[in-house]
Design a protein around this motif. Structure first.
Motif, PDB file in Angstrom:
ATOM      1  N   LEU A   1      28.380  13.571 116.827  1.00 56.52           N
ATOM      2  CA  LEU A   1      27.633  14.234 117.889  1.00 56.52           C
ATOM      3  C   LEU A   1      26.166  13.830 117.834  1.00 56.52           C
ATOM      4  O   LEU A   1      25.546  13.541 118.858  1.00 56.52           O
ATOM      5  CB  LEU A   1      27.775  15.754 117.784  1.00 56.52           C
ATOM      6  CG  LEU A   1      27.036  16.565 118.843  1.00 56.52           C
ATOM      7  CD1 LEU A   1      27.725  16.415 120.194  1.00 56.52           C
ATOM      8  CD2 LEU A   1      26.962  18.020 118.473  1.00 56.52           C
TER       9      LEU A   1
ATOM     10  N   ALA B   1      25.787  10.336 119.210  1.00 53.62           N
ATOM     11  CA  ALA B   1      25.928  10.347 120.672  1.00 53.62           C
ATOM     12  C   ALA B   1      24.666  10.902 121.326  1.00 53.62           C
ATOM     13  O   ALA B   1      24.216  10.390 122.363  1.00 53.62           O
ATOM     14  CB  ALA B   1      27.148  11.167 121.081  1.00 53.62           C
ATOM     15  N   TYR B   2      24.079  11.942 120.732  1.00 58.01           N
ATOM     16  CA  TYR B   2      22.865  12.524 121.286  1.00 58.01           C
ATOM     17  C   TYR B   2      21.700  11.538 121.200  1.00 58.01           C
ATOM     18  O   TYR B   2      20.941  11.376 122.151  1.00 58.01           O
ATOM     19  CB  TYR B   2      22.508  13.819 120.563  1.00 58.01           C
ATOM     20  CG  TYR B   2      21.287  14.496 121.144  1.00 58.01           C
ATOM     21  CD1 TYR B   2      21.298  14.974 122.449  1.00 58.01           C
ATOM     22  CD2 TYR B   2      20.119  14.638 120.405  1.00 58.01           C
ATOM     23  CE1 TYR B   2      20.178  15.580 122.997  1.00 58.01           C
ATOM     24  CE2 TYR B   2      19.001  15.253 120.938  1.00 58.01           C
ATOM     25  CZ  TYR B   2      19.037  15.721 122.235  1.00 58.01           C
ATOM     26  OH  TYR B   2      17.932  16.313 122.784  1.00 58.01           O
TER      27      TYR B   2
ATOM     28  N   LYS C   1      21.910   8.283 121.131  1.00 55.23           N
ATOM     29  CA  LYS C   1      22.193   7.226 122.110  1.00 55.23           C
ATOM     30  C   LYS C   1      21.836   7.713 123.516  1.00 55.23           C
ATOM     31  O   LYS C   1      21.268   6.970 124.311  1.00 55.23           O
ATOM     32  CB  LYS C   1      23.672   6.835 122.027  1.00 55.23           C
ATOM     33  CG  LYS C   1      24.062   5.688 122.917  1.00 55.23           C
ATOM     34  CD  LYS C   1      25.514   5.317 122.717  1.00 55.23           C
ATOM     35  CE  LYS C   1      25.902   4.203 123.667  1.00 55.23           C
ATOM     36  NZ  LYS C   1      27.321   3.868 123.560  1.00 55.23           N
ATOM     37  N   TYR C   2      22.153   8.967 123.808  1.00 53.70           N
ATOM     38  CA  TYR C   2      21.796   9.577 125.089  1.00 53.70           C
ATOM     39  C   TYR C   2      20.273   9.564 125.279  1.00 53.70           C
ATOM     40  O   TYR C   2      19.772   9.209 126.347  1.00 53.70           O
ATOM     41  CB  TYR C   2      22.349  11.007 125.147  1.00 53.70           C
ATOM     42  CG  TYR C   2      21.661  11.900 126.138  1.00 53.70           C
ATOM     43  CD1 TYR C   2      22.007  11.863 127.493  1.00 53.70           C
ATOM     44  CD2 TYR C   2      20.655  12.787 125.747  1.00 53.70           C
ATOM     45  CE1 TYR C   2      21.366  12.677 128.407  1.00 53.70           C
ATOM     46  CE2 TYR C   2      20.019  13.599 126.655  1.00 53.70           C
ATOM     47  CZ  TYR C   2      20.372  13.545 127.987  1.00 53.70           C
ATOM     48  OH  TYR C   2      19.725  14.347 128.898  1.00 53.70           O
TER      49      TYR C   2
ATOM     50  N   LEU D   1      23.684  14.801 129.858  1.00 55.63           N
ATOM     51  CA  LEU D   1      23.846  15.411 128.545  1.00 55.63           C
ATOM     52  C   LEU D   1      25.155  16.198 128.454  1.00 55.63           C
ATOM     53  O   LEU D   1      25.908  16.037 127.493  1.00 55.63           O
ATOM     54  CB  LEU D   1      22.655  16.309 128.214  1.00 55.63           C
ATOM     55  CG  LEU D   1      22.750  17.097 126.906  1.00 55.63           C
ATOM     56  CD1 LEU D   1      22.796  16.165 125.704  1.00 55.63           C
ATOM     57  CD2 LEU D   1      21.580  18.063 126.784  1.00 55.63           C
TER      58      LEU D   1
ATOM     59  N   THR E   1      28.139  13.255 128.673  1.00 58.21           N
ATOM     60  CA  THR E   1      28.185  12.167 127.692  1.00 58.21           C
ATOM     61  C   THR E   1      28.070  12.631 126.249  1.00 58.21           C
ATOM     62  O   THR E   1      28.467  11.910 125.345  1.00 58.21           O
ATOM     63  CB  THR E   1      27.070  11.126 127.953  1.00 58.21           C
ATOM     64  OG1 THR E   1      25.801  11.766 127.822  1.00 58.21           O
ATOM     65  CG2 THR E   1      27.200  10.502 129.321  1.00 58.21           C
ATOM     66  N   VAL E   2      27.537  13.833 126.026  1.00 63.28           N
ATOM     67  CA  VAL E   2      27.353  14.296 124.658  1.00 63.28           C
ATOM     68  C   VAL E   2      28.142  15.571 124.381  1.00 63.28           C
ATOM     69  O   VAL E   2      29.027  15.583 123.528  1.00 63.28           O
ATOM     70  CB  VAL E   2      25.856  14.526 124.346  1.00 63.28           C
ATOM     71  CG1 VAL E   2      25.672  15.032 122.929  1.00 63.28           C
ATOM     72  CG2 VAL E   2      25.053  13.249 124.556  1.00 63.28           C
TER      73      VAL E   2
ATOM     74  N   HIS F   1      32.305  15.967 123.094  1.00 66.48           N
ATOM     75  CA  HIS F   1      32.543  16.377 121.705  1.00 66.48           C
ATOM     76  C   HIS F   1      33.040  17.823 121.618  1.00 66.48           C
ATOM     77  O   HIS F   1      32.951  18.456 120.568  1.00 66.48           O
ATOM     78  CB  HIS F   1      31.271  16.193 120.870  1.00 66.48           C
ATOM     79  CG  HIS F   1      30.943  14.757 120.667  1.00 66.48           C
ATOM     80  ND1 HIS F   1      30.224  14.018 121.574  1.00 66.48           N
ATOM     81  CD2 HIS F   1      31.289  13.903 119.675  1.00 66.48           C
ATOM     82  CE1 HIS F   1      30.123  12.778 121.147  1.00 66.48           C
ATOM     83  NE2 HIS F   1      30.752  12.676 119.996  1.00 66.48           N
TER      84      HIS F   1
ATOM     85  N   ASP G   1      16.837  17.142 118.213  1.00 67.57           N
ATOM     86  CA  ASP G   1      16.880  16.100 117.187  1.00 67.57           C
ATOM     87  C   ASP G   1      15.626  16.244 116.337  1.00 67.57           C
ATOM     88  O   ASP G   1      14.525  15.938 116.786  1.00 67.57           O
ATOM     89  CB  ASP G   1      16.938  14.720 117.835  1.00 67.57           C
ATOM     90  CG  ASP G   1      17.072  13.598 116.813  1.00 67.57           C
ATOM     91  OD1 ASP G   1      17.051  13.889 115.596  1.00 67.57           O
ATOM     92  OD2 ASP G   1      17.206  12.441 117.232  1.00 67.57           O
TER      93      ASP G   1
END
Length: 177
Positions: free
Chosen positions: A14, A17-18, A20-21, A105, A108-109, A113, A132
Motif C-alpha cells: 500500500l 502504491a501511495y 507511486k500515486y 487516490l 489506484t491506491v 488494496h 507519507d
C-alpha cells in the motif's frame, strides 16, 4: 462502533502504491504548471475533493475582474470559467481534457488494496486520509475504526501516528536548513 479517530500503518504494498500515486500526481501537476506559466492570464483551476481526495481540472481561474474569454462561460460566485456548450467551447474542453489526467487516490491506491475511502458511522461520514511520513512509513487515519481493516492496514495507537508526524516534520525542518 465509536467515533474515535483511528490510525493504521500501511503495508509495504500500500505504501509503494501511495508513493507511486504521489509521483504520478506530481508529474501531472508539473505539466499543469507548465501550462499555467505559459498562460498566466488564464491558468487552469485545479481542485481537490474533500470527500474522496480526487484531483480535477474544473476550468480556468476567474479573478472576477477580467472579461470572459471567447468560448468560456462565467457564473457569478463560481470562481472559474467553464467551456461554453457546443462548438464554441470545444477548444477549451480539449485543454481541460489534456491536463485533467490526475490519478485517482480512491481507485489506484485505497480500493485497489481493499481500504474503504469513506466510513459511515450513524449520521457521521468519515473520510480516510493517507499520510507519507517518509522513514516512519505511510499511515491511514480515519475518524472511526474500520470494522475490518483488511490485510494492508495494521491499527496503531494515535500516539504512534502523531510521533511519526512530528519526526517527519523535524526531518523536513533539518533538511531545509
Amino acid at each position: 462502533m465509536s467515533n474515535e479517530p483511528t490510525a493504521y500503518r500501511a503495508s509495504e504494498q500500500l505504501a509503494a502504491a501511495y508513493r507511486k500515486y504521489l509521483e504520478a500526481c506530481q508529474a501531472q501537476h508539473d505539466k499543469a504548471n507548465t501550462y499555467n506559466a505559459a498562460h498566466p492570464e488564464l491558468p487552469l483551476c485545479i481542485v481537490q475533493s474533500r470527500y474522496d481526495h480526487t484531483i480535477t481540472v474544473c476550468g480556468f481561474v476567474d479573478d472576477g475582474e477580467q472579461d470572459v474569454p471567447p468560448g468560456l462561460s462565467r457564473k457569478h460566485g463560481r470562481g472559474y470559467f467553464i467551456p461554453r456548450r457546443g462548438i464554441a467551447g470545444d477548444q477549451w474542453r480539449k485543454v481541460i481534457a489534456e491536463y485533467d489526467a490526475y490519478p485517482s487516490l480512491p481507485d489506484t491506491v485505497l480500493r485497489a488494496h481493499g481500504v474503504q475511502v469513506c466510513l459511515r458511522v450513524g449520521f457521521n461520514m468519515h473520510v480516510a486520509g493517507v499520510y507519507d511520513f517518509g522513514e516512519p512509513g505511510v499511515f491511514v487515519r480515519i475518524g472511526a475504526p474500520y470494522p475490518e481493516p483488511g490485510e494492508h492496514l495494521t491499527e496503531v495507537p494515535l500516539s504512534e501516528f502523531y510521533a511519526a508526524k512530528e519526526q517527519h516534520a523535524a526531518a523536513k525542518a533539518v533538511a531545509s536548513l
